[in-house]
Design an enzyme around this catalytic site. Structure first.
Site, PDB file in Angstrom:
ATOM      1  N   VAL A   6       0.869  -1.176   0.114  1.00 39.77           N
ATOM      2  CA  VAL A   6      -0.062  -0.148   0.005  1.00 39.77           C
ATOM      3  C   VAL A   6       0.738   1.251  -0.039  1.00 39.77           C
ATOM      4  O   VAL A   6       0.459   2.298  -0.179  1.00 39.77           O
ATOM      5  CB  VAL A   6      -0.986   0.119   1.209  1.00 39.77           C
ATOM      6  CG1 VAL A   6      -2.134  -0.876   0.911  1.00 39.77           C
ATOM      7  CG2 VAL A   6      -0.221  -0.250   2.566  1.00 39.77           C
TER       8      VAL A   6
ATOM      9  N   ASN B 158      -7.574  -0.947   4.263  1.00 36.94           N
ATOM     10  CA  ASN B 158      -7.750  -2.001   5.297  1.00 36.94           C
ATOM     11  C   ASN B 158      -6.514  -2.607   5.460  1.00 36.94           C
ATOM     12  O   ASN B 158      -6.265  -3.197   6.723  1.00 36.94           O
ATOM     13  CB  ASN B 158      -8.721  -2.918   4.677  1.00 36.94           C
ATOM     14  CG  ASN B 158      -8.715  -4.290   5.673  1.00 36.94           C
ATOM     15  OD1 ASN B 158      -9.305  -4.501   6.680  1.00 36.94           O
ATOM     16  ND2 ASN B 158      -7.642  -5.165   5.036  1.00 36.94           N
TER      17      ASN B 158
ATOM     18  N   TYR C 230       0.928   1.947  16.781  1.00 38.28           N
ATOM     19  CA  TYR C 230      -0.483   1.673  16.179  1.00 38.28           C
ATOM     20  C   TYR C 230      -1.597   2.646  16.414  1.00 38.28           C
ATOM     21  O   TYR C 230      -2.292   2.768  15.639  1.00 38.28           O
ATOM     22  CB  TYR C 230      -0.744   0.155  16.738  1.00 38.28           C
ATOM     23  CG  TYR C 230      -1.978  -0.455  16.071  1.00 38.28           C
ATOM     24  CD1 TYR C 230      -1.909  -1.039  14.619  1.00 38.28           C
ATOM     25  CD2 TYR C 230      -3.193  -0.784  16.710  1.00 38.28           C
ATOM     26  CE1 TYR C 230      -2.827  -1.871  14.034  1.00 38.28           C
ATOM     27  CE2 TYR C 230      -4.270  -1.372  16.220  1.00 38.28           C
ATOM     28  CZ  TYR C 230      -4.020  -1.886  14.875  1.00 38.28           C
ATOM     29  OH  TYR C 230      -5.267  -2.349  14.500  1.00 38.28           O
TER      30      TYR C 230
ATOM     31  N   LYS D 232      -3.664   4.883  13.919  1.00 40.67           N
ATOM     32  CA  LYS D 232      -4.981   4.616  13.787  1.00 40.67           C
ATOM     33  C   LYS D 232      -5.914   5.620  14.080  1.00 40.67           C
ATOM     34  O   LYS D 232      -6.897   5.981  13.054  1.00 40.67           O
ATOM     35  CB  LYS D 232      -5.438   3.457  14.833  1.00 40.67           C
ATOM     36  CG  LYS D 232      -4.924   1.966  14.153  1.00 40.67           C
ATOM     37  CD  LYS D 232      -5.345   1.905  12.855  1.00 40.67           C
ATOM     38  CE  LYS D 232      -5.195   0.219  12.338  1.00 40.67           C
ATOM     39  NZ  LYS D 232      -5.640   0.083  10.767  1.00 40.67           N
TER      40      LYS D 232
ATOM     41  N   SER E 257      -8.815 -12.615  13.583  1.00 38.27           N
ATOM     42  CA  SER E 257      -8.031 -12.745  12.110  1.00 38.27           C
ATOM     43  C   SER E 257      -6.415 -13.208  12.712  1.00 38.27           C
ATOM     44  O   SER E 257      -6.313 -13.340  13.829  1.00 38.27           O
ATOM     45  CB  SER E 257      -7.663 -11.325  11.752  1.00 38.27           C
ATOM     46  OG  SER E 257      -7.134 -10.286  12.327  1.00 38.27           O
TER      47      SER E 257
HETATM   48  P1  NAI Z   1      -4.960  -9.617   8.739  1.00 37.69           P
HETATM   49  O1  NAI Z   1      -3.505  -9.984   9.005  1.00 37.69           O
HETATM   50  O2  NAI Z   1      -5.825 -10.947   8.679  1.00 37.69           O
HETATM   51  O3  NAI Z   1      -5.302  -8.861   7.184  1.00 37.69           O
HETATM   52  C1  NAI Z   1      -4.166  -7.916   7.012  1.00 37.69           C
HETATM   53  C2  NAI Z   1      -3.944  -7.990   5.454  1.00 37.69           C
HETATM   54  O4  NAI Z   1      -3.121  -6.995   5.127  1.00 37.69           O
HETATM   55  C3  NAI Z   1      -2.972  -9.319   5.388  1.00 37.69           C
HETATM   56  O5  NAI Z   1      -3.472 -10.154   4.566  1.00 37.69           O
HETATM   57  C4  NAI Z   1      -1.597  -8.729   4.976  1.00 37.69           C
HETATM   58  O6  NAI Z   1      -0.933  -9.400   4.247  1.00 37.69           O
HETATM   59  C5  NAI Z   1      -1.916  -7.345   4.324  1.00 37.69           C
HETATM   60  N1  NAI Z   1      -0.975  -6.271   4.313  1.00 37.69           N
HETATM   61  C6  NAI Z   1      -0.135  -6.119   5.200  1.00 37.69           C
HETATM   62  N2  NAI Z   1       0.801  -4.854   5.001  1.00 37.69           N
HETATM   63  C7  NAI Z   1       0.480  -4.749   3.794  1.00 37.69           C
HETATM   64  C8  NAI Z   1       1.174  -3.999   2.760  1.00 37.69           C
HETATM   65  N3  NAI Z   1       2.090  -3.013   3.124  1.00 37.69           N
HETATM   66  N4  NAI Z   1       0.408  -3.730   1.490  1.00 37.69           N
HETATM   67  C9  NAI Z   1      -0.387  -4.590   1.157  1.00 37.69           C
HETATM   68  N5  NAI Z   1      -1.034  -5.555   2.113  1.00 37.69           N
HETATM   69  C10 NAI Z   1      -0.606  -5.485   3.264  1.00 37.69           C
HETATM   70  O7  NAI Z   1      -5.707  -8.604   9.784  1.00 37.69           O
HETATM   71  P2  NAI Z   1      -7.103  -7.992  10.041  1.00 37.69           P
HETATM   72  O8  NAI Z   1      -7.357  -8.158  11.362  1.00 37.69           O
HETATM   73  O9  NAI Z   1      -8.100  -8.358   8.835  1.00 37.69           O
HETATM   74  O10 NAI Z   1      -6.663  -6.349   9.739  1.00 37.69           O
HETATM   75  C11 NAI Z   1      -7.325  -5.683   8.798  1.00 37.69           C
HETATM   76  C12 NAI Z   1      -7.308  -4.138   9.265  1.00 37.69           C
HETATM   77  O11 NAI Z   1      -8.249  -3.994  10.513  1.00 37.69           O
HETATM   78  C13 NAI Z   1      -5.869  -3.735   9.783  1.00 37.69           C
HETATM   79  O12 NAI Z   1      -5.887  -2.239   9.286  1.00 37.69           O
HETATM   80  C14 NAI Z   1      -6.049  -3.784  11.172  1.00 37.69           C
HETATM   81  O13 NAI Z   1      -5.088  -2.828  12.070  1.00 37.69           O
HETATM   82  C15 NAI Z   1      -7.644  -3.513  11.409  1.00 37.69           C
HETATM   83  N6  NAI Z   1      -8.166  -3.858  12.628  1.00 37.69           N
HETATM   84  C16 NAI Z   1      -8.135  -5.015  12.875  1.00 37.69           C
HETATM   85  C17 NAI Z   1      -8.989  -5.487  14.115  1.00 37.69           C
HETATM   86  C18 NAI Z   1      -9.369  -6.805  14.400  1.00 37.69           C
HETATM   87  O14 NAI Z   1     -10.005  -6.987  15.613  1.00 37.69           O
HETATM   88  N7  NAI Z   1      -8.930  -7.790  13.463  1.00 37.69           N
HETATM   89  C19 NAI Z   1      -9.064  -4.401  15.287  1.00 37.69           C
HETATM   90  C20 NAI Z   1      -8.894  -3.296  14.889  1.00 37.69           C
HETATM   91  C21 NAI Z   1      -8.281  -2.915  13.546  1.00 37.69           C
END
Ligand code: NAI
Length: 307
Positions: free
Chosen positions: A76, A99, A164, A168, A198
């Site tokens: 990204v 995301n 973070y 955020k 996740s």
């Molecule tokens: P996840 O680890 O399952 O998915 C995140 C995805 O982003 C991964 O597939 C990863 O390969 C990809 N990614 C990481 N760095 C990248 C980059 N530089 N360029 C392109 N892709 C990249 O995690 P999740 O939980 O689905 O997270 C999604 C979003 O939600 C994140 O921004 C996270 O911080 C946010 N979030 C999640 C929470 C939760 O409870 N799961 C809570 C609060 C926020």
């Protein structure tokens, strides 16, 4: 119930769509007729590494179900390339769901410069880069929907997540200004603070919690906010486990002093309860209330000045 929130003819970029929340969003956008750019670097949860198969797997799943999608394996941080992929493949970009994310948790006294910078680069820098690249196309089309993915850690703070949290809540600041700048061009920008099972949460949440917090329980909010029928902008929502809620600022009436005379810390201490009391508090939607109150005190109509 039939799906009335249709995305036929719309091109949607979902970053980090190879896993977790992004994957859930992407599958649902595609199911509702959108052409979807599945961006995912395919790296580790702490950053680093790369695997193009991660995005491709989701594309294969969408295509097998009869949908349209293209895989993109750029970081990204290279937002231009991701938007170019949408333009080259589908000719336009209507929706950006920022995301993608990683974690580099450490208590503040142990946090390295690298922990700090990498988190800012991916979350804040990545959301900037992708949105900035899409923005001129949205302005030209007079249409756009953008989501920033924040976190409760940003809204409230969380032990071990100084890097973070800063990134955020920064995303909500970015969204609020983009909402102001985009409104006249039909571009609406909102922030979601999700909670879901996740890769990022599997090591910190107990199994029973992970079982209940399905990413699919966050996706309806992303769909609703990104649909053409949505007119909300600049808002912040908490979502997860079947709960969707909106957050807003609350401002106390505050203590007022004569600016010509100034005031001491002791005078302020005497008025501290007034500063802190939420009785009769307001819920400002923009900077106008602050400008009005301060303007009244100094005898200048600041509401007419450029913010
Ligand atoms: P996840 O680890 O399952 O998915 C995140 C995805 O982003 C991964 O597939 C990863 O390969 C990809 N990614 C990481 N760095 C990248 C980059 N530089 N360029 C392109 N892709 C990249 O995690 P999740 O939980 O689905 O997270 C999604 C979003 O939600 C994140 O921004 C996270 O911080 C946010 N979030 C999640 C929470 C939760 O409870 N799961 C809570 C609060 C926020």
């Amino acid at each position: 119930m039939t799906d009335t929130l249709n995305f036929e003819g719309r091109v949607v970029i979902v970053t980090g769509a190879g896993n977790g929340l992004g994957k859930s969003h992407a599958l649902e956008f595609a199911r509702r007729g959108a052409k979807v750019v599945i961006n995912d670097l395919g790296g580790a949860t702490s950053g680093g590494g790369r695997d193009s198969a991660v995005a491709q797997k989701v594309v294969d799943e969408i295509k097998a179900a009869g949908g349209e999608a293209v895989a993109n394996g750029d970081s990204v941080e290279d937002g231009e390339k991701i938007v170019q992929c949408a333009l080259d493949t589908f000719g336009q970009v209507d929706v950006v769901v920022n995301n993608a994310g990683i974690l580099r948790d450490a208590t503040f006294h142990k946090m390295t410069q690298e922990d700090w910078e990498l988190i800012q680069k991916v979350h804040l820098g990545g959301s900037f880069a992708v949105t900035r690249a899409a923005w001129p196309h949205m302005r030209e089309a007079g249409y756009g929907r953008v989501i920033m993915t924040a976190s409760g850690a940003g809204v409230y703070g969380n032990f071990g997540q100084a890097n973070y949290s800063a990134a955020k809540l920064g995303l909500h600041g970015l969204a609020q200004t983009l909402a102001i700048e985009g409104a006249g061009k039909g571009i609406f920008v909102n922030t979601i603070a999700p909670i879901a099972a996740s890769r990022l949460t599997e090591s910190v949440m107990p199994p029973a919690m992970l079982e209940g917090l399905k990413p699919e329980l966050v996706t309806p909010l992303a769909i609703k906010l990104c649909h053409e029928s949505n007119t909300d902008t600049g808002q912040l929502f908490e979502v997860g486990g079947g709960w969707v809620s909106r957050l807003r600022w609350e401002q106390t009436q505050g203590a007022r002093f004569n600016p010509a005379q100034g005031f001491s810390a002791e005078q302020l201490a005497d008025e501290w309860d007034t500063v802190q009391s939420f009785e009769g508090a307001g819920h400002p939607k923009d900077m106008m209330n602050t400008l009005k109150v301060v303007g009244e005190l100094i005898g200048v109509d600041l509401s007419l000045s450029k913010q």
